[in-house]
Write a protein that holds these residues in place. Structure first.
Motif, PDB file in Angstrom:
ATOM      1  N   VAL A   1      45.820  16.189  37.698  1.00  0.00           N
ATOM      2  CA  VAL A   1      44.717  16.947  38.278  1.00  0.00           C
ATOM      3  C   VAL A   1      45.290  17.893  39.325  1.00  0.00           C
ATOM      4  O   VAL A   1      46.459  17.786  39.711  1.00  0.00           O
ATOM      5  N   ASP A   2      44.445  18.806  39.799  1.00  0.00           N
ATOM      6  CA  ASP A   2      44.852  19.708  40.874  1.00  0.00           C
ATOM      7  C   ASP A   2      44.738  19.004  42.221  1.00  0.00           C
ATOM      8  O   ASP A   2      44.052  17.989  42.363  1.00  0.00           O
ATOM      9  N   ARG A   3      45.417  19.554  43.200  1.00  0.00           N
ATOM     10  CA  ARG A   3      45.284  19.059  44.566  1.00  0.00           C
ATOM     11  C   ARG A   3      43.837  19.237  45.040  1.00  0.00           C
ATOM     12  O   ARG A   3      43.104  20.088  44.522  1.00  0.00           O
ATOM     13  N   PRO A   4      43.394  18.453  46.022  1.00  0.00           N
ATOM     14  CA  PRO A   4      42.011  18.586  46.509  1.00  0.00           C
ATOM     15  C   PRO A   4      41.708  20.010  46.949  1.00  0.00           C
ATOM     16  O   PRO A   4      42.559  20.709  47.501  1.00  0.00           O
ATOM     17  N   GLY A   5      40.453  20.424  46.694  1.00  0.00           N
ATOM     18  CA  GLY A   5      40.016  21.761  47.047  1.00  0.00           C
ATOM     19  C   GLY A   5      39.646  21.888  48.513  1.00  0.00           C
ATOM     20  O   GLY A   5      39.735  20.927  49.305  1.00  0.00           O
ATOM     21  N   GLY A   6      39.185  23.073  48.883  1.00  0.00           N
ATOM     22  CA  GLY A   6      38.889  23.360  50.282  1.00  0.00           C
ATOM     23  C   GLY A   6      37.800  22.485  50.865  1.00  0.00           C
ATOM     24  O   GLY A   6      37.877  22.088  52.041  1.00  0.00           O
ATOM     25  N   ASP A   7      36.763  22.154  50.067  1.00  0.00           N
ATOM     26  CA  ASP A   7      35.686  21.330  50.607  1.00  0.00           C
ATOM     27  C   ASP A   7      36.184  19.926  50.925  1.00  0.00           C
ATOM     28  O   ASP A   7      35.770  19.317  51.926  1.00  0.00           O
ATOM     29  N   VAL A   8      37.099  19.420  50.103  1.00  0.00           N
ATOM     30  CA  VAL A   8      37.644  18.081  50.360  1.00  0.00           C
ATOM     31  C   VAL A   8      38.574  18.116  51.574  1.00  0.00           C
ATOM     32  O   VAL A   8      38.572  17.188  52.389  1.00  0.00           O
ATOM     33  N   LEU A   9      39.358  19.161  51.713  1.00  0.00           N
ATOM     34  CA  LEU A   9      40.246  19.251  52.870  1.00  0.00           C
ATOM     35  C   LEU A   9      39.447  19.367  54.168  1.00  0.00           C
ATOM     36  O   LEU A   9      39.823  18.790  55.197  1.00  0.00           O
ATOM     37  N   GLU A  10      38.341  20.083  54.125  1.00  0.00           N
ATOM     38  CA  GLU A  10      37.477  20.166  55.313  1.00  0.00           C
ATOM     39  C   GLU A  10      36.849  18.810  55.604  1.00  0.00           C
ATOM     40  O   GLU A  10      36.725  18.397  56.769  1.00  0.00           O
ATOM     41  N   ALA A  11      36.447  18.108  54.552  1.00  0.00           N
ATOM     42  CA  ALA A  11      35.908  16.755  54.735  1.00  0.00           C
ATOM     43  C   ALA A  11      36.965  15.833  55.314  1.00  0.00           C
ATOM     44  O   ALA A  11      36.683  15.006  56.208  1.00  0.00           O
ATOM     45  N   GLN A  12      38.184  15.947  54.829  1.00  0.00           N
ATOM     46  CA  GLN A  12      39.278  15.127  55.343  1.00  0.00           C
ATOM     47  C   GLN A  12      39.476  15.361  56.838  1.00  0.00           C
ATOM     48  O   GLN A  12      39.701  14.428  57.606  1.00  0.00           O
ATOM     49  N   ARG A  13      39.361  16.606  57.239  1.00  0.00           N
ATOM     50  CA  ARG A  13      39.549  16.945  58.650  1.00  0.00           C
ATOM     51  C   ARG A  13      38.507  16.253  59.524  1.00  0.00           C
ATOM     52  O   ARG A  13      38.832  15.700  60.581  1.00  0.00           O
ATOM     53  N   LEU A  14      37.261  16.257  59.073  1.00  0.00           N
ATOM     54  CA  LEU A  14      36.215  15.587  59.850  1.00  0.00           C
ATOM     55  C   LEU A  14      36.449  14.078  59.885  1.00  0.00           C
ATOM     56  O   LEU A  14      36.344  13.456  60.946  1.00  0.00           O
ATOM     57  N   LEU A  15      36.765  13.478  58.743  1.00  0.00           N
ATOM     58  CA  LEU A  15      37.015  12.039  58.718  1.00  0.00           C
ATOM     59  C   LEU A  15      38.167  11.663  59.645  1.00  0.00           C
ATOM     60  O   LEU A  15      38.096  10.666  60.377  1.00  0.00           O
ATOM     61  N   LEU A  16      39.230  12.460  59.626  1.00  0.00           N
ATOM     62  CA  LEU A  16      40.366  12.189  60.510  1.00  0.00           C
ATOM     63  C   LEU A  16      39.990  12.368  61.980  1.00  0.00           C
ATOM     64  O   LEU A  16      40.393  11.573  62.839  1.00  0.00           O
ATOM     65  N   ASP A  17      39.212  13.410  62.270  1.00  0.00           N
ATOM     66  CA  ASP A  17      38.812  13.631  63.667  1.00  0.00           C
ATOM     67  C   ASP A  17      37.965  12.482  64.189  1.00  0.00           C
ATOM     68  O   ASP A  17      38.148  12.021  65.326  1.00  0.00           O
ATOM     69  N   VAL A  18      37.011  12.016  63.382  1.00  0.00           N
ATOM     70  CA  VAL A  18      36.162  10.908  63.814  1.00  0.00           C
ATOM     71  C   VAL A  18      37.000   9.646  63.992  1.00  0.00           C
ATOM     72  O   VAL A  18      36.848   8.913  64.977  1.00  0.00           O
ATOM     73  N   ARG A  19      37.898   9.380  63.053  1.00  0.00           N
ATOM     74  CA  ARG A  19      38.746   8.180  63.167  1.00  0.00           C
ATOM     75  C   ARG A  19      39.663   8.267  64.386  1.00  0.00           C
ATOM     76  O   ARG A  19      39.869   7.271  65.089  1.00  0.00           O
TER      77      ARG A  19
END
Length: 814
Positions: free
Chosen positions: A237-255
């Motif tokens: 599959v392809d690497r995660p798209g922009g929406d997933v990377l933005e979601a990752q950023r929020l999850l990491l910030d909250v954690r």
């Protein structure tokens, strides 16, 4: 995502502040011999939080990675870890996602150095002595490849390997070998990958819909992004798209902020921490944070699910499998086929010219239980035309087919929503998308609750004459939330708007609007009013008739049936325990009485003399009497005692002491005897012996059994384990029923053993006459209603008396 702290890039002042913070911390950790310096340096970074120098979550993670890289590389150089060995990071440090209290995941690679044990001891022991969490291993390149081939978790870690110190060529050799072995063996390991992911999702649950989500391990959490990265490393599959990377950023910030706030490793965002985390991230409050997290997690979950399906279709074929023909495209419906286990568009499907195609694809997927192919969703999103108003008849038919499938509906709507197709069908959906609930009984976001309720109501469609209105009305019943004002009133106008767009007739649109406007009428009336009072039923019937006065003949009866089914589905989709046998009986009774009144039949008259001589037995020996007159579930128990203050509290307390959950209490006084009719269910086991209840009640009345102490012991021994979520403060509401003249006090709070006993004692202490009570348990919460008369015995209760009663009830429930 809308979280301001993450949206701003680091300006020059922020970057300079971060550099100063890192340089200060590195200066503290300059001694590579003592890992305590590393601990002190991390403390320097965490203390950079006063005023304008506070590091953003992303900056803090970067600084922590730089700090640990510096200390570890310095330590490696000081012990001679230079040639034929390499120190590499995996896990959070390897991904540069290090939160303040993340463990260090380190691997010491070597090609046969004789002093590798010395190197390992001199690396690990300082970290252990400093109390730093450490997951470590020592491997040769061959051992690293072997463990990656046998241990899935180790494989995921080694795919993220990052060089820290030592021989970079050795690190590169392992990186290349692990990735080559991963790609070569992915076909034989794919089933294990899917089973592990789905097992984790079942165990942990969704990040998007849990009150206290696990940001790392939940469905839609950070581990799912690592899953997609691993599939991408296998070139499936392809690497995660922009929406997933933005979601990752929020999850990491909250954690990251959760770690910083808790002062220890924490992956589960508790409700009591959410407001503070939201404030730091400039998101507003915990509800806005929950909404942002829900949207982020749904993007990640959708990416993980579609990646697994895409990867399955892209698995390399070998041997005989390579000689087999490609999967056959099996027709399912007009323009819709099954291909490789997914619903896809036929080659000749005319998406731009077929307005019902989106709904036909969705209905087919739900009906067959097959997922919609990601490519099909994106093609429909790009080419499907807007549905004209009113919708074509076949489009409405496909919508009803979709809504009537039950549980499969949930995943299909999720797929449509993630690709924007559901919002195009229902633009009103935007206000409820990812909207968190405001009360503890609800376990889903509002949009998911609407879909869950529709899935529940699909099995009730045979009970009503218009299943189409039942399905659509259920889908829209809370559509007015998130817009301010009374959501039922707001929702009515939106339902009318949607109904006309779908192509319903005006009379049907009237019924749809009335369903949404009055979807709480039956449950609220059943739990807050005296159903034996004809005025209660008359008011319900008049409300229904007035709501559909411009509709077709018989619309009032139709609306009653629709609301009865909706009440059940709404409760089932709210949370565990909300649709209880008692609530079912109450709403069923109210519905039957309303139906009888509509048909011109006489309402049932309450039977006289239901005490079955129990009052005379009390007068004979002045001792309490207890009798079960109906032992079904829920059961009916009569309790008669000499009329005196505290008798109701005593009776309710004894029932609680013997594990009976009280759903309702009716009160009557016969001369000098008080007779209580309780509707009860055993919390576990069967009904107790009435003689045991009678003996216990006698002891309470003569003072030889102290209920407060006994109930406290009972609560300590049998109450459920305390939740990590703080208990919501109790709340009191007053309702004045103009039709019946009743004054109803409603208590909302947390369920406790003996709560009715405490509240009854508080009311009796205020000289308030209790006429009846209705008790509704909603998971760990309760909504209890009490019909009161004032100190003078009339219906009126003065404002000053209400304040005094309210204070006493809140104190009892707290």
């Amino acid at each position: 995502m809308g979280h301001a702290a993450g949206d701003r890039g680091p300006g020059p002042h922020r970057r300079a502040g971060r550099r100063r913070a890192v340089s200060d911390a590195i200066a503290v950790s300059s001694s590579a011999g003592d890992a305590q310096d590393l601990v002190r340096a991390k403390a320097v970074l965490l203390q950079v939080g006063e005023g304008k120098r506070r590091l953003s979550p992303e900056a803090l993670r970067t600084a922590l990675v730089d700090l640990h890289d510096f200390w570890l590389s310095s330590r490696a150089a000081s012990i001679g870890l230079t040639e034929r060995a390499a120190l590499v990071a995996v896990g959070a440090l390897g991904r540069r996602e290090l939160a303040p209290w993340s463990d260090l995941d380190l691997v010491l690679l070597h090609d046969g150095r004789k002093d590798v044990d010395r190197l390992a001891d001199q690396l690990w022991y300082p970290l252990w002595d400093a109390g730093i969490g450490l997951d470590h291993s020592v491997r040769t390149p061959g051992q690293a490849v072997q463990v990656a081939a046998t241990d899935l978790r180790a494989a995921f870690g080694l795919l993220e390997i990052r060089h820290i110190a030592g021989d970079p060529a050795l690190t590169g050799t392992v990186q290349t070998a692990v990735r080559q072995a991963w790609r070569a063996g992915i076909r034989s390991r794919f089933d294990e990958i899917v089973e592990a992911a789905q097992g984790r999702w079942r165990k942990i649950g969704d990040v998007a819909h849990r009150v206290e989500p696990d940001l790392k391990n939940g469905h839609g959490g950070l581990r799912d992004i690592q899953l997609v990265d691993a599939l991408a490393a296998a070139q499936l599959v392809d690497r995660p798209g922009g929406d997933v990377l933005e979601a990752q950023r929020l999850l990491l910030d909250v954690r990251t902020e959760l770690h910083r706030l808790a002062g220890r490793a924490r992956d589960v965002l508790r409700a009591q921490d959410a407001d503070e985390v939201a404030a730091v991230l400039e998101i507003g409050d915990r509800f806005e944070l929950a909404r942002a997290l829900s949207g982020a997690a749904r993007a990640v979950a959708f990416s993980a699910e579609t990646s697994l399906r895409s990867a399955k279709g892209a698995l390399p074929r070998r041997g005989l499998a390579a000689l087999r023909r490609s999967p056959v495209r099996r027709p399912l419906d007009s323009g819709v086929v099954e291909h490789a286990g997914e619903v896809a568009l036929a080659r000749d499907a005319a998406a731009p010219r077929d307005p019902a195609l989106v709904l036909r694809v969705a209905a087919t997927a739900a009906r067959t239980g097959l997922p919609v192919a990601a490519g099909t969703l994106h093609r429909l999103a790009d080419t499907a035309p807007e549905l004209r108003e009113p919708w074509p008849r076949d489009a409405l038919g496909e919508l009803l087919s979709l809504l009537g499938t039950g549980r499969p509906l949930v995943d299909v709507v999720e797929a449509l929503d993630r690709t924007g197709l559901w919002g195009r069908l229902f633009p009103e959906w935007g206000a409820v998308r990812d909207l968190p609930p405001r009360d503890r009984a609800h376990v889903w976001t509002v949009d998911r609750h609407l879909v869950e309720a529709t899935a529940q109501v699909a099995r009730l469609t045979t009970r009503v004459a218009r299943p189409d209105l039942l399905l659509v009305g259920t889908l829209l019943h809370d559509i007015g939330k998130g817009r301010g004002g009374d959501h039922s009133v707001v929702g009515e106008s939106l339902a009318v708007q949607v109904g006309r767009r779908l192509g319903f007739t005006e009379s049907d649109v009237t019924v749809l609007g009335a369903m949404v406007r009055h979807h709480l009428l039956l449950p609220h009336t059943a739990t807050r009013r005296d159903l034996e009072d004809p005025a209660t039923v008359t008011r319900v019937v008049e409300t229904l008739d007035e709501a559909v006065r411009d509709g077709a003949p018989g619309a009032g009866g139709l609306l009653l049936d629709l609301l009865t089914a909706l009440a059940e589905a709404d409760s089932l989709a709210t949370g565990p325990g909300v649709w209880s046998p008692w609530k079912k009986a109450l709403i069923g009774d109210l519905s039957r009485r309303s139906r009888a009144l509509m048909a011109g039949e006489p309402l049932p008259v309450p039977p006289e003399g239901t005490d079955d001589g129990i009052a005379a037995a009390v007068l004979a020996d002045q001792r309490p009497q207890v009798r079960f007159v109906d032992e079904d579930t829920p059961a009916t128990v009569l309790v008669a005692v000499p009329d005196a203050r505290g008798s109701l509290a005593a009776a309710a307390g004894v029932l609680a002491l013997h594990s009976l959950e009280v759903h309702a209490a009716e009160l009557a006084t016969t001369g000098e005897v008080a007779v209580f009719t309780f509707t009860v269910s055993p919390r576990f086991g069967g009904l107790p012996d009435p003689a045991v209840l009678r003996t216990a009640l006698g002891r309470v009345l003569d003072g030889t059994l102290t209920l407060a102490d006994a109930l406290a012991r009972k609560e300590r021994d049998y109450a459920p384990a305390a939740s990590t979520e703080p208990a919501a403060p109790p709340r009191v509401l007053w309702f004045d029923d103009e039709a019946t003249g009743a004054v109803v006090l409603e208590l909302r709070g947390t369920d406790r053993i003996g709560l009715l006993h405490r509240v009854a004692a508080a009311l009796e202490g205020c000289d308030a006459e209790l006429r009846w009570a209705r008790v509704s348990t909603l998971g760990s919460s309760v909504v209890d209603s009490f019909c009161l008369a004032g100190p003078d015995g009339d219906g009126a209760i003065r404002t000053a008396d209400r304040r005094r009663i309210e204070e006493a009830v809140l104190a009892a429930a707290g």
